[in-house]
Design a protein around this motif. Structure first.
Motif, PDB file in Angstrom:
ATOM      1  N   ILE A   1       0.809  -1.252   0.001  1.00 51.93           N
ATOM      2  CA  ILE A   1      -0.086   0.042  -0.171  1.00 51.93           C
ATOM      3  C   ILE A   1       0.860   1.181   0.024  1.00 51.93           C
ATOM      4  CG2 ILE A   1      -1.644   1.323   1.125  1.00 51.93           C
ATOM      5  CD1 ILE A   1      -2.792  -1.455   2.293  1.00 51.93           C
TER       6      ILE A   1
ATOM      7  N   LYS B   1       0.938   5.344  -0.211  1.00 56.45           N
ATOM      8  CA  LYS B   1       0.193   6.673   0.175  1.00 56.45           C
ATOM      9  C   LYS B   1       0.605   7.373  -1.447  1.00 56.45           C
ATOM     10  CE  LYS B   1      -0.307  10.365   3.315  1.00 56.45           C
ATOM     11  NZ  LYS B   1      -0.619  10.955   4.545  1.00 56.45           N
ATOM     12  N   THR B   2      -0.528   8.198  -1.716  1.00 61.34           N
ATOM     13  CA  THR B   2      -0.429   9.180  -2.685  1.00 61.34           C
ATOM     14  C   THR B   2      -0.804  10.458  -1.987  1.00 61.34           C
ATOM     15  OG1 THR B   2      -2.775   8.668  -3.343  1.00 61.34           O
ATOM     16  CG2 THR B   2      -1.183   7.424  -4.260  1.00 61.34           C
TER      17      THR B   2
ATOM     18  N   PHE C   1      -4.600   6.454  -1.398  1.00 56.33           N
ATOM     19  CA  PHE C   1      -3.591   5.387  -1.516  1.00 56.33           C
ATOM     20  C   PHE C   1      -3.664   4.500  -2.660  1.00 56.33           C
ATOM     21  CE2 PHE C   1      -6.570   3.930   1.464  1.00 56.33           C
ATOM     22  CZ  PHE C   1      -6.635   2.263   1.117  1.00 56.33           C
TER      23      PHE C   1
ATOM     24  N   HIS D   1      -6.553  -1.468   6.040  1.00 53.47           N
ATOM     25  CA  HIS D   1      -5.945  -0.312   6.077  1.00 53.47           C
ATOM     26  C   HIS D   1      -6.865   0.873   6.801  1.00 53.47           C
ATOM     27  CE1 HIS D   1      -5.371   3.889   4.480  1.00 53.47           C
ATOM     28  NE2 HIS D   1      -3.971   3.461   4.203  1.00 53.47           N
TER      29      HIS D   1
END
Length: 162
Positions: free
Chosen positions: A95, A97-98, A104, A155
């Protein structure tokens, strides 16, 4: 990330036609150590259980089958990285993060970081965010959508959103 059941914690996933596809209702308490991913008929698809004895903690996902309890995946968090192990010889996801607080991506570790799914805040046609609890999920073709939803649930549990 809102439950359909009054005074409970959980979330509901809709498809692009506005129909309910998945739901998670956590009747016990927020951030419970065990939750269930269900389809619209209430059939359990995955049981997600927190394991506290690991050094950094982990979450195990069990494909729901009354005949046997077989772990389908394990999510571990070490520092800022969240890793998804899909089992022996099955590879894994990460995963990532964006931009922004809620966005994400889930990428495939076996395919040089190929995109598997992307989660971002849902916006109106004019670009206005609909809130912290309304997200858009895009899943690549030929990927098990229920598995991706189970990973998203973990998440949410890790980040105390569920």
């Amino acid at each position: 990330m809102k439950s359909l059941v009054y005074n409970s914690h959980g979330c509901t996933a809709y498809n692009s036609s506005g129909e309910i596809v998945y739901r998670v209702d956590n009747y016990d308490k927020k951030c419970s150590s065990q939750v269930y991913l269900m389809d619209i008929q209430g059939n359990v698809l995955f049981a997600i259980q927190r394991k506290k004895l690991q050094v950094f903690g982990c979450w195990d996902g069990y494909k729901w089958d009354f005949s046997k309890k077989q772990r389908w995946f394990r999510v571990t968090r070490k520092r800022q990285m969240i890793h998804v192990d899909l089992g022996v010889g099955e590879g894994g996801y990460k995963i990532v993060k964006t931009g922004g607080k809620l966005g994400f991506k889930i990428v495939n570790l076996d395919q040089d970081g190929a995109l598997v799914a992307e989660i971002k805040p849902k916006q109106t046609a004019s670009g206005v965010d609909l809130g912290n609890d309304v997200l858009t999920l895009t899943v690549e073709p030929d990927v098990d959508q229920s598995l991706i939803m189970a990973i998203i649930m973990v998440h949410g549990l890790i980040h105390r959103q569920l």
